[in-house]
Design an enzyme around this catalytic site. Structure first.
Site, PDB file in Angstrom:
ATOM      1  N   SER A 272      60.804 -19.382   2.517  1.00 15.06           N
ATOM      2  CA  SER A 272      60.048 -20.073   1.464  1.00 15.06           C
ATOM      3  C   SER A 272      58.525 -19.756   1.497  1.00 15.06           C
ATOM      4  O   SER A 272      57.750 -20.300   0.963  1.00 15.06           O
ATOM      5  CB  SER A 272      60.057 -21.514   1.790  1.00 15.06           C
ATOM      6  OG  SER A 272      59.768 -21.786   3.115  1.00 15.06           O
ATOM      7  N   TYR A 273      58.245 -18.565   2.216  1.00 13.12           N
ATOM      8  CA  TYR A 273      56.909 -18.020   2.903  1.00 13.12           C
ATOM      9  C   TYR A 273      55.917 -18.127   1.465  1.00 13.12           C
ATOM     10  O   TYR A 273      54.613 -18.328   1.548  1.00 13.12           O
ATOM     11  CB  TYR A 273      57.395 -16.685   3.229  1.00 13.12           C
ATOM     12  CG  TYR A 273      55.926 -15.637   3.198  1.00 13.12           C
ATOM     13  CD1 TYR A 273      55.321 -15.844   4.456  1.00 13.12           C
ATOM     14  CD2 TYR A 273      55.658 -14.933   2.178  1.00 13.12           C
ATOM     15  CE1 TYR A 273      54.045 -14.766   4.567  1.00 13.12           C
ATOM     16  CE2 TYR A 273      54.823 -13.883   2.370  1.00 13.12           C
ATOM     17  CZ  TYR A 273      53.834 -13.951   3.264  1.00 13.12           C
ATOM     18  OH  TYR A 273      52.856 -13.056   3.568  1.00 13.12           O
ATOM     19  N   ALA A 286      59.957 -24.799  11.840  1.00 12.71           N
ATOM     20  CA  ALA A 286      60.288 -23.628  11.117  1.00 12.71           C
ATOM     21  C   ALA A 286      60.687 -22.352  11.549  1.00 12.71           C
ATOM     22  O   ALA A 286      60.046 -22.325  12.853  1.00 12.71           O
ATOM     23  CB  ALA A 286      59.196 -23.400   9.958  1.00 12.71           C
ATOM     24  N   TYR A 544      73.864 -18.466   8.267  1.00 17.37           N
ATOM     25  CA  TYR A 544      73.282 -19.120   7.025  1.00 17.37           C
ATOM     26  C   TYR A 544      74.654 -18.804   5.981  1.00 17.37           C
ATOM     27  O   TYR A 544      74.978 -17.724   5.990  1.00 17.37           O
ATOM     28  CB  TYR A 544      72.232 -18.052   6.480  1.00 17.37           C
ATOM     29  CG  TYR A 544      70.955 -18.755   5.926  1.00 17.37           C
ATOM     30  CD1 TYR A 544      71.056 -19.808   4.851  1.00 17.37           C
ATOM     31  CD2 TYR A 544      69.895 -18.828   6.430  1.00 17.37           C
ATOM     32  CE1 TYR A 544      69.839 -20.353   4.310  1.00 17.37           C
ATOM     33  CE2 TYR A 544      68.863 -19.595   6.140  1.00 17.37           C
ATOM     34  CZ  TYR A 544      68.860 -20.199   4.827  1.00 17.37           C
ATOM     35  OH  TYR A 544      67.591 -21.111   4.326  1.00 17.37           O
TER      36      TYR A 544
END
Length: 639
Positions: A272-273, A286, A544
């Site tokens: 989400s940088y 995070a 993930y």
């Protein structure tokens, strides 16, 4: 912005085949170069640098109100081909002729039909914040009751959030938004909330996928969202100590751009940088894609300043380590906004690496790639990023290939022939590891040589630097896929876990089988299920999962999806995995919180809440907290 991200978002795919850049050679534009900083002094340690953010205060002017990312960036299906709009990413402007057929085969999408793109709402719930309280807040900072300002800060990025937005059925939105610019203003806002007993929800980038910032549905008190985006200054930069004190509302890409312009990097790059904030990273504990070199957020933080209803929580000294009882810094990290507002953070910075090199390796199957990564971790030879995707993700990557490439991990004709014919790799089983190596030229050469040698022991062969860069940077584009999927009646989401090495393969296999069984029970035959190994540690790794399915036969497809994901999460727990690696608990994973931390652990959380926020001003309802009150504490609004 990092060299890796700058190259991904601003260069066209395959323009630069070297995939190795020195610092001096990275002169491509960043996402934010049209929003230059308003003040800068690269030589002074104590000069405040007020950053003009890439993301404007009126987020709806640049970002989608109903989905992920920029308004001008999206996947479009156009009959027999597809494309990605805009010019922000390497994939933009190129034809993706294989994506429609992949969508038909795997998800039952009809790309010929018109997508269901929602219209923005025009009616919003009336604010219940009294005018006299609004006037008091306006004496402190800018306040808005405008409907769209309130709606887009009512939620994060969960599947349920996005569905309710699209159907104009969002159950609760905040009553006002306030934009403080300093720690002192936050203190005044929290004091005002304590006097009047309204609720504060801290809001950074709005990227949460755990429901942690979603407004509690049944909260009777007025809710004020404290948007930290105007608190984005670099307060000081110490080049000798390699430290910086930064306001917590700064967005990741803005922070990295400013540091890079001065010859430094923070190195923290979560998926989400582009949109998440420093304060959000602290609040969720995070993890970034380059954590092997720079660490997770807990490794980067030296000191935090937090405003709570009981006062400011901050250590009296800024030191690298302290033995002074329990570390309260770690109580704030992962607190998900339930104790107060993070206003300032002292973080470590590092000089920019002289060389950034990408790479990739192809393995005959997932197990071979797994044992390679396990050995690399055992020898502590991890590069900045090392990620293993399963065959389903590899084949999905093929659907995103352009007309002049082969595979999502792009292989030229000679490599393709060598892998499939000479080596005998089965395209239905092979897997790919992407690499990002940083350091001096000698360090990078040495690390690459050692990684290739270990890979050879497990049947892996190098697949090229361009493949590694495309695999790494594709992460920033994948988030846009859920939006186009929803436009064609497909729901999709990702979820993650951390797991010990010795249980990883069993967990992957069992979770995959559980999801397949759950789909079969519901008559779902069109679905996507894949996973990747994204971060590695001495003791285990992060896995993930990506799951999506067609919704045509369901009246309530989100509930169906959530039931399947809950079953998958139960399986993860049964296999020894965690409830989260870096997404946090929020409201979505409360079911597993107590069993994870134990009853004494739950009581400690409640005790911290009672000590810092006894009137439940920060009533987000995350983790072990009820939405309206603490245990043994009844809260009523004075308004």
């Amino acid at each position: 912005m990092s060299a890796a991200f700058a190259s991904s978002s601003d260069s066209k795919m395959n323009k630069d085949n070297s995939n190795e850049r020195t610092v001096d050679s990275v002169k491509k534009k960043s996402l934010g170069d049209k929003n230059k900083k308003s003040e800068s002094n690269a030589n002074g340690n104590n000069t405040i640098i007020k950053v003009k953010s890439v993301i404007p205060r009126r987020r709806q002017d640049l970002l989608k109100w109903y989905g992920w990312g920029y308004k001008d960036s999206m996947f479009k299906l156009e009959g027999n081909t597809a494309s990605f709009t805009g010019n922000r990413y390497s994939i933009c402007g190129q034809s993706l002729p294989f994506l429609p057929q992949w969508a038909i085969d795997n998800l039952g999408i009809d790309p010929a039909r018109q997508p269901k793109i929602p219209e923005p709402p025009t009616n919003f719930p009336e604010s219940i914040l009294p005018d006299e309280v609004k006037a008091e807040l306006e004496e402190i900072a800018l306040v808005s009751k405008e409907g769209m300002d309130r709606l887009i800060r009512a939620h994060g990025q969960t599947l349920k959030d996005m569905t309710q937005l699209r159907t104009n059925s969002f159950p609760r939105i905040p009553d006002a938004i306030i934009w403080p610019e300093s720690h002192e203003q936050v203190e005044k806002i929290v004091a005002c909330a304590s006097r009047h007993h309204f609720v504060i929800i801290p809001f950074g980038g709005g990227t949460s996928v755990s429901g942690s910032i979603t407004c509690p549905v049944n909260e009777p008190r007025p809710i004020v969202v404290l948007d930290t985006s105007e608190m984005n200054s670099i307060l000081w930069l110490d080049k000798e100590q390699l430290l910086a004190r930064v306001q917590a509302g700064i967005i990741g890409q803005d922070l990295e751009r400013e540091m890079r312009s001065r010859g430094f990097t923070v190195g923290h790059e979560p998926d989400s940088y582009e949109f998440s904030t420093l304060g959000g990273w602290v609040a969720t504990r995070a993890s970034g894609m380059k954590k092997n070199t720079y660490g997770n957020i807990e490794d980067l933080i030296v000191q935090t300043k937090v405003v709570t209803p009981r006062g400011v929580l901050e250590k009296s000294c800024c030191v690298p380590r302290i033995s002074c009882g329990p570390e309260w810094e770690h109580v704030i990290m992962g607190s998900e906004g339930c104790f107060g507002v993070v206003t300032e953070v002292v973080i470590k910075i590092r000089p920019l690496p002289p060389v950034v090199r990408y790479g990739s390796l192809v393995f005959p199957d997932f197990e071979s790639g797994f044992w390679f990564e396990r050995e690399v971790a055992r020898q502590r030879l991890q590069p900045s990023s090392i990620r293993l995707m399963d065959n389903e993700q590899f084949r999905f990557g093929q659907a995103l290939k352009t007309e002049n490439s082969w595979g999502g991990v792009l292989l030229d004709g000679i490599k393709r022939f060598y892998i499939s014919k000479i080596k005998g790799f089965d395209p239905a089983k092979l897997c790919v590891v992407t690499l990002l190596i940083e350091g001096t030229a000698e360090q990078v050469d040495d690390r690459e040589k050692k990684l290739n040698a270990i890979a050879a022991q497990y049947g892996g062969i190098p697949a090229g630097a361009t493949n590694g860069e495309n695999g790494y940077t594709l992460t920033f584009v994948i988030a846009y896929l859920r939006d186009v999927a929803m436009e064609y009646d497909v729901v999709a989401e990702s979820f993650e876990t951390s797991v010990p090495w010795d249980r990883t393969l069993a967990l992957c296999a069992n979770v995959k089988k559980r999801i397949q069984d759950e789909c079969a029970k519901r008559g779902i035959d069109k679905f996507l299920l894949s996973y990747r190994l994204t971060q590695t540690y001495d003791a285990g790794c992060c896995i993930y999962f990506y799951f999506g399915h067609s919704t045509a036969q369901f009246s309530d497809p989100v509930t169906v999806y959530e039931e399947i994901e809950e079953a998958a999460r139960d399986e993860i727990i049964a296999c020894g995995g965690s409830i989260s690696h870096h997404h946090g608990v929020g409201k979505l994973r409360k079911k597993w919180y107590k069993d994870t931390v134990s009853e004494p652990g739950r009581q400690l959380l409640l005790a911290a809440k009672k000590a810092l926020d006894p009137d439940n001003i920060f009533a987000l309802g995350n983790m072990a907290f009820d939405e309206q009150s603490n245990e043994n504490t009844t809260v009523k609004s004075k308004l």
